[in-house]
Design an enzyme around this catalytic site. Structure first.
Site, PDB file in Angstrom:
ATOM      1  N   ASP A 141      22.214  22.531  18.971  1.00 59.52           N
ATOM      2  CA  ASP A 141      21.472  23.796  18.850  1.00 59.52           C
ATOM      3  C   ASP A 141      21.470  24.302  17.409  1.00 59.52           C
ATOM      4  O   ASP A 141      20.743  25.237  17.075  1.00 59.52           O
ATOM      5  CB  ASP A 141      22.117  24.877  19.736  1.00 59.52           C
ATOM      6  CG  ASP A 141      21.387  25.054  21.069  1.00 59.52           C
ATOM      7  OD1 ASP A 141      20.214  24.664  21.156  1.00 59.52           O
ATOM      8  OD2 ASP A 141      22.002  25.595  22.008  1.00 59.52           O
ATOM      9  N   LYS A 173      15.872  21.714  30.656  1.00 61.59           N
ATOM     10  CA  LYS A 173      16.546  20.764  29.756  1.00 61.59           C
ATOM     11  C   LYS A 173      16.889  19.474  30.495  1.00 61.59           C
ATOM     12  O   LYS A 173      16.779  18.386  29.936  1.00 61.59           O
ATOM     13  CB  LYS A 173      17.809  21.416  29.169  1.00 61.59           C
ATOM     14  CG  LYS A 173      17.461  22.391  28.050  1.00 61.59           C
ATOM     15  CD  LYS A 173      18.590  23.338  27.703  1.00 61.59           C
ATOM     16  CE  LYS A 173      18.057  24.435  26.775  1.00 61.59           C
ATOM     17  NZ  LYS A 173      18.933  25.585  26.669  1.00 61.59           N
ATOM     18  N   GLN A 194      24.788  27.414  27.431  1.00 63.99           N
ATOM     19  CA  GLN A 194      23.639  28.285  27.695  1.00 63.99           C
ATOM     20  C   GLN A 194      24.036  29.752  27.526  1.00 63.99           C
ATOM     21  O   GLN A 194      25.013  30.202  28.130  1.00 63.99           O
ATOM     22  CB  GLN A 194      23.112  28.019  29.114  1.00 63.99           C
ATOM     23  CG  GLN A 194      21.828  28.717  29.436  1.00 63.99           C
ATOM     24  CD  GLN A 194      20.650  28.245  28.590  1.00 63.99           C
ATOM     25  OE1 GLN A 194      20.431  27.062  28.419  1.00 63.99           O
ATOM     26  NE2 GLN A 194      19.901  29.188  28.042  1.00 63.99           N
TER      27      GLN A 194
END
Ligand code: NAP
Length: 280
Positions: free
Chosen positions: A116, A49, A93
């Site tokens: 997300d 990322k 995460q």
């Protein structure tokens, strides 16, 4: 013989588009990533990322926290990032180490920074067809179908897996694209009868070579979401690629299919968030 859907090349195009658009904004978009503990797979994802952000002209701020971090400390960080105007997107995460409560952390992320698309508000908006963000993996798959001019409208779509991250939102997006969708899971009876009916088969189970040629209709489009390791530790999907490729019309490889598109769509969501925050 199926055509291969090149997720890597398409993801590069998406990221280049994001880079060009992000450069037009008065302030560089910012992504805050929270990584708790030392999980090696998570470290690899977070590094990826960071690289994507660099390629797209997005500022990445990774908060690496020790495994001993408490729920209270984690929530305080999320709260601080929610209020930080240089941060357009926040992601935590997963998986979080025990005993941290991932659900509570994800729900604490401000919906306008939830790139997300895991927050219940954003999941709800998606469900009623007015999404604020699109969930990255299913959105990446829809982008692949569009790019390869594969219509879902009127087609029988079978999604294997019903997770909140992949299966459920995938079914929603295919339905919104006028596909006729069946969702299968570990309790589905006669699974192969279902998969054999699919014009578009999306597999997100996490079992190496689970989808064999006899489970696939001649000419089907086969999308393999899974990221498994085979007996030699090699990255592979759910689909027995060598056996299914001759039967399908289109197929995604693993690696180089859905994975890169998921990452690219995160960058796209970040651009969307940054534009909103900067009224552009
Ligand atoms: P998950 O939460 O573990 O869900 C797996 C789903 O598969 C569940 O709904 C489960 O059914 C179903 N399932 C398991 N065994 C089955 C069987 N034998 N027959 C039918 N259905 C079965 O996983 P996930 O987070 O959705 O991820 C799925 C896969 O995609 C994993 O390999 C993951 O690594 C990969 N993934 C890839 C990307 C990417 O960017 N490429 C992104 C996310 C995930 P139940 O609900 O009944 O348990």
């Amino acid at each position: 013989m199926a055509g291969r859907i090149d997720g890597k090349a398409l993801a590069a195009q998406v990221k280049e588009r994001v880079r060009i658009e992000a450069a037009k904004l008065p302030r560089r978009p910012g992504l805050a990533v929270i990584l708790v503990g030392e999980d090696p797979a998570s470290q690899v994802y977070v590094n990826g990322k960071e690289r994507d952000c660099a390629a797209c002209g997005i500022e990445s701020m990774t908060h690496r926290l020790p495994v001993s971090t408490s729920q209270k400390e984690l929530l305080a960080l999320v709260e601080a990032l929610n209020g930080d105007p240089s941060v357009d997107g926040i992601l935590c995460q997963l998986p979080l180490p025990e005993p941290l409560d991932a659900g509570e952390v994800l729900n604490a992320i401000a919906p306008d920074k939830d790139v997300d698309c895991f927050h219940p508000v954003n999941v709800g908006l998606l469900a009623i067809g007015t999404p604020a963000f699109l969930p990255c993996t299913p959105a990446g798959i829809m982008e692949m179908l569009r790019a390869y001019e594969i219509p879902a409208a009127g087609k029988r779509c079978v999604v294997l897996g019903r997770s909140n991250i992949v299966g459920k939102p995938m079914a929603m997006l295919l339905t919104q694209a006028d596909g006729t969708v069946t969702v299968c899971h570990s309790r589905t009876e006669n699974l192969a009868d279902m998969t054999r009916q699919a014009d578009i088969l999306v597999s997100a189970i996490g079992r190496t070579r689970f989808i064999t040629a006899d489970m696939v209709k001649e000419g089907a489009v086969v999308i393999d979401v899974a990221m498994n390791r085979d007996e030699n530790g090699k990255l592979c999907g759910d689909v027995d690629f060598a056996a299914v490729e001759p039967k399908a019309s289109w197929i995604t490889p693993v690696p180089g299919g859905v994975g890169p598109m998921t990452r690219a769509m995160l960058m796209e969501n970040l651009l969307t968030a940054a534009r909103r925050h900067q009224n552009r």
